[in-house]
Design a protein around this motif. Structure first.
Motif, PDB file in Angstrom:
ATOM      1  N   ASN A   1      11.879   8.382  18.025  1.00  0.00           N
ATOM      2  CA  ASN A   1      12.044   7.107  17.335  1.00  0.00           C
ATOM      3  C   ASN A   1      13.426   6.961  16.716  1.00  0.00           C
ATOM      4  O   ASN A   1      13.741   5.907  16.155  1.00  0.00           O
ATOM      5  N   SER A   2      14.230   7.997  16.818  1.00  0.00           N
ATOM      6  CA  SER A   2      15.555   7.975  16.228  1.00  0.00           C
ATOM      7  C   SER A   2      16.525   7.209  17.125  1.00  0.00           C
ATOM      8  O   SER A   2      16.775   7.607  18.269  1.00  0.00           O
ATOM      9  N   THR A   3      17.083   6.143  16.592  1.00  0.00           N
ATOM     10  CA  THR A   3      18.063   5.355  17.342  1.00  0.00           C
ATOM     11  C   THR A   3      19.292   6.188  17.666  1.00  0.00           C
ATOM     12  O   THR A   3      19.855   6.093  18.764  1.00  0.00           O
ATOM     13  N   GLU A   4      19.703   7.027  16.729  1.00  0.00           N
ATOM     14  CA  GLU A   4      20.894   7.850  16.929  1.00  0.00           C
ATOM     15  C   GLU A   4      20.686   8.870  18.039  1.00  0.00           C
ATOM     16  O   GLU A   4      21.567   9.096  18.870  1.00  0.00           O
TER      17      GLU A   4
ATOM     18  N   MET B   1      18.519   8.709  20.563  1.00  0.00           N
ATOM     19  CA  MET B   1      18.414   8.025  21.853  1.00  0.00           C
ATOM     20  C   MET B   1      19.788   7.543  22.311  1.00  0.00           C
ATOM     21  O   MET B   1      20.097   7.548  23.508  1.00  0.00           O
ATOM     22  N   SER B   2      20.626   7.144  21.365  1.00  0.00           N
ATOM     23  CA  SER B   2      21.984   6.732  21.707  1.00  0.00           C
ATOM     24  C   SER B   2      22.798   7.906  22.222  1.00  0.00           C
ATOM     25  O   SER B   2      23.583   7.769  23.173  1.00  0.00           O
TER      26      SER B   2
END
Length: 207
Positions: free
Chosen positions: A184-187, A189-190
């Motif tokens: 769920n971490s945007t960082e 996944m980025s």
């Protein structure tokens, strides 16, 4: 966040480290542990993980996401030029008799697939390595035959130090995948997306 990034050495050198050096925003958010391994077995339970390599059939990957980076074209190369100086294209049975470095598994048998003959083994394997660049350097040291990809041997081919062994049947390509934790971490996944894009852009030229 602490993140493990696992990959063979040649992937670390050519994809992971250069791609991380280009990203300046993530350093204050994540601590990245770089692990050199061609197997996902070094994965730690509960730790967000990125694996780059050929491991799509590993059962431990059931709960992870996968994006293909590229299909690495493989060939057989040799620093023992005299052994293949007058060789016509080899069939699969002839290849099976070659003493060759194992680059795909660790059971001491080189499992190398051809389009027409799956699960081909080489009982005469002279050593076992788990990365294409190690195969290259060990073959250079011992003047023997190995499996690699064109990008890693291009300079040696151009200088005449190494030759490509001609084959009647082309080898299957090695899938190089980005396999990563569903997070769920945007960082996180980025970060995974950036490594994937860097690998694709690099290897489209490199291979």
């Amino acid at each position: 966040m602490e993140v493990d990034i696992i990959s063979p050495e040649w992937v670390q050198n050519h994809i992971i480290v250069p791609s991380l050096s280009k990203m300046t925003n993530y350093h204050n958010i994540m601590r990245t542990n770089l692990v050199i391994s061609s197997s996902i077995t070094r994965m730690r339970p509960g730790t967000p993980t990125i694996f780059v390599g050929s491991g799509r059939l590993d059962r431990r990957l059931n709960n992870m996401l996968l994006k293909n980076i590229c299909e690495v074209p493989l060939g057989i190369y040799s620093f023992d030029k005299d052994a293949f100086s007058n060789t016509t294209a080899l069939d699969v049975e002839s290849v099976k008799k070659i003493s060759i470095i194992n680059v795909l598994d660790g059971d001491g048998k080189s499992v190398i697939n051809f389009n027409e003959n799956k699960n081909l083994t080489f009982p005469n394997a002279v050593m076992t390595v788990d990365a294409l660049d190690k195969a290259f350097f060990l073959a250079l040291e011992h003047k023997c035959t190995f499996v690699s990809c064109y990008g890693l041997v291009q300079q040696a081919l151009e200088t005449g130090d190494c030759i490509e062994v001609p084959l009647k049947t082309p080898m299957d390509k090695l899938p190089l995948d980005l396999i990563f934790t569903d997070s769920n971490s945007t960082e996180f996944m980025s970060l995974a997306r950036s490594i994937h894009e860097f690998g694709q852009n690099l290897l489209n030229v490199y291979l």
